[in-house]
Scaffold this active site. Sequence first.
Site, mmCIF file in Angstrom:
data_model
loop_
_atom_site.group_PDB
_atom_site.id
_atom_site.type_symbol
_atom_site.label_atom_id
_atom_site.label_comp_id
_atom_site.label_asym_id
_atom_site.label_seq_id
_atom_site.Cartn_x
_atom_site.Cartn_y
_atom_site.Cartn_z
ATOM 1 N N ASP A 10 0.876 -1.160 0.000
ATOM 2 C CA ASP A 10 0.000 0.000 0.000
ATOM 3 C C ASP A 10 0.923 1.221 0.000
ATOM 4 O O ASP A 10 2.112 1.106 0.311
ATOM 5 C CB ASP A 10 -0.882 -0.021 1.259
ATOM 6 C CG ASP A 10 -1.811 1.176 1.338
ATOM 7 O OD1 ASP A 10 -2.288 1.631 0.276
ATOM 8 O OD2 ASP A 10 -2.047 1.661 2.450
ATOM 9 N N LEU A 11 0.397 2.373 -0.346
ATOM 10 C CA LEU A 11 1.230 3.574 -0.419
ATOM 11 C C LEU A 11 1.146 4.415 0.850
ATOM 12 O O LEU A 11 2.120 4.523 1.603
ATOM 13 C CB LEU A 11 0.823 4.410 -1.631
ATOM 14 C CG LEU A 11 1.605 5.697 -1.872
ATOM 15 C CD1 LEU A 11 3.076 5.407 -2.136
ATOM 16 C CD2 LEU A 11 0.991 6.485 -3.032
ATOM 17 N N ASP A 12 -0.019 4.992 1.084
ATOM 18 C CA ASP A 12 -0.185 5.899 2.226
ATOM 19 C C ASP A 12 -0.070 5.139 3.545
ATOM 20 O O ASP A 12 -0.769 4.153 3.762
ATOM 21 C CB ASP A 12 -1.547 6.589 2.164
ATOM 22 C CG ASP A 12 -1.664 7.520 0.972
ATOM 23 O OD1 ASP A 12 -0.631 7.907 0.430
ATOM 24 O OD2 ASP A 12 -2.801 7.864 0.591
ATOM 25 N N THR A 18 1.067 10.431 3.459
ATOM 26 C CA THR A 18 0.311 11.526 2.844
ATOM 27 C C THR A 18 -1.025 11.709 3.542
ATOM 28 O O THR A 18 -1.825 12.546 3.128
ATOM 29 C CB THR A 18 0.080 11.274 1.341
ATOM 30 O OG1 THR A 18 -0.617 10.036 1.184
ATOM 31 C CG2 THR A 18 1.390 11.220 0.581
ATOM 32 N N LYS A 46 -9.115 5.962 5.561
ATOM 33 C CA LYS A 46 -7.889 5.315 5.086
ATOM 34 C C LYS A 46 -8.233 4.145 4.169
ATOM 35 O O LYS A 46 -9.042 3.293 4.508
ATOM 36 C CB LYS A 46 -7.054 4.811 6.262
ATOM 37 C CG LYS A 46 -6.241 5.894 6.952
ATOM 38 C CD LYS A 46 -5.303 5.290 7.976
ATOM 39 C CE LYS A 46 -4.376 6.331 8.570
ATOM 40 N NZ LYS A 46 -3.454 5.745 9.566
ATOM 41 N N SER A 115 -2.722 0.512 -4.344
ATOM 42 C CA SER A 115 -3.202 1.698 -3.630
ATOM 43 C C SER A 115 -4.496 2.225 -4.231
ATOM 44 O O SER A 115 -4.695 2.178 -5.448
ATOM 45 C CB SER A 115 -2.139 2.794 -3.679
ATOM 46 O OG SER A 115 -2.639 4.022 -3.201
ATOM 47 N N ALA A 116 -5.365 2.747 -3.374
ATOM 48 C CA ALA A 116 -6.605 3.380 -3.844
ATOM 49 C C ALA A 116 -6.336 4.759 -4.437
ATOM 50 O O ALA A 116 -7.192 5.322 -5.123
ATOM 51 C CB ALA A 116 -7.591 3.506 -2.687
ATOM 52 N N LYS A 146 -11.034 -1.133 -1.031
ATOM 53 C CA LYS A 146 -10.766 -2.061 0.064
ATOM 54 C C LYS A 146 -11.886 -1.901 1.098
ATOM 55 O O LYS A 146 -12.350 -0.785 1.299
ATOM 56 C CB LYS A 146 -9.401 -1.740 0.704
ATOM 57 C CG LYS A 146 -8.228 -1.778 -0.267
ATOM 58 C CD LYS A 146 -6.999 -1.118 0.343
ATOM 59 C CE LYS A 146 -5.892 -0.967 -0.697
ATOM 60 N NZ LYS A 146 -4.736 -0.225 -0.173
ATOM 61 N N GLU A 170 0.205 -3.388 4.637
ATOM 62 C CA GLU A 170 -0.931 -2.471 4.780
ATOM 63 C C GLU A 170 -0.941 -1.812 6.152
ATOM 64 O O GLU A 170 -0.497 -2.397 7.132
ATOM 65 C CB GLU A 170 -2.244 -3.245 4.601
ATOM 66 C CG GLU A 170 -2.858 -3.132 3.223
ATOM 67 C CD GLU A 170 -3.496 -1.775 2.970
ATOM 68 O OE1 GLU A 170 -3.552 -0.942 3.900
ATOM 69 O OE2 GLU A 170 -3.943 -1.540 1.835
ATOM 70 N N ASP A 171 -1.493 -0.600 6.205
ATOM 71 C CA ASP A 171 -1.601 0.101 7.496
ATOM 72 C C ASP A 171 -3.043 0.251 7.961
ATOM 73 O O ASP A 171 -3.296 0.831 9.015
ATOM 74 C CB ASP A 171 -0.952 1.486 7.418
ATOM 75 C CG ASP A 171 -1.789 2.473 6.618
ATOM 76 O OD1 ASP A 171 -2.314 2.079 5.544
ATOM 77 O OD2 ASP A 171 -1.938 3.625 7.039
#
Length: 219
Positions: A10-12, A18, A46, A115-116, A146, A170-171
């Site tokens: 995942d990105l964020d 971000t 998120k 990522s979304a 997600k 993932e966070d």
Amino acid sequence: MATIKGFIFDLDGVIVDTAKFHFKAWHRLAQDLGIDFSEEENEQLKGVSRRESLQKILDWGQIKLSESEFEKRMAQKNDWYLEFVREMGQEEALPGAKEFLRESAQLDLAIGLGSASKNARLILDLLEITPLFQTIIDGTVVSQSKPDPEVFLKGAEALQMEPKSLVVFEDSLAGIEAARRGGFRTVGIGSKSILQDAEIVVSGLDQISPVEVINQLNF
């Protein structure tokens, strides 16, 4: 148990934070609509698409918009978000993230992004890490948010690998659930009390190495 052959990130909240920029942009938009919006409510956004995020905020404020106004507000939020993001430098990567990615590449592991965010490529470019990814699945190519596993399943397909041989980092609760639904192995980035469904939980990528992930999951 399948051998681990690759990672999907995942990105964020995993590679870069971000979330603070999303919060500032959503907060500004909510204020403009006369809706109270806190950091606690921001946590619920998120991993959620822009459309669904705006709908949640409108529901909290018990406000309805026409489709044209809804589209206008989504674009407005994204413009504000991008204003903040474009001030980012490559030093904005979370601690250990770049090192983890480079070590993964040195091990010849497949590396993907799931990522979304529709701005994922811009952010990876600003961080100067785009070439480390063999595939980038973002909000421009998925239709389901997600906890639907679509983003990760498309990543596995692009990498030509089975989900059981890939680890998702993932966070968010929604992200971990999406990975589990898709049959992936899981590493949670954050608090163990929140991400208890992940197989491994660490506070950040600086707290574990690719080899340690593989060794812990290849049992």
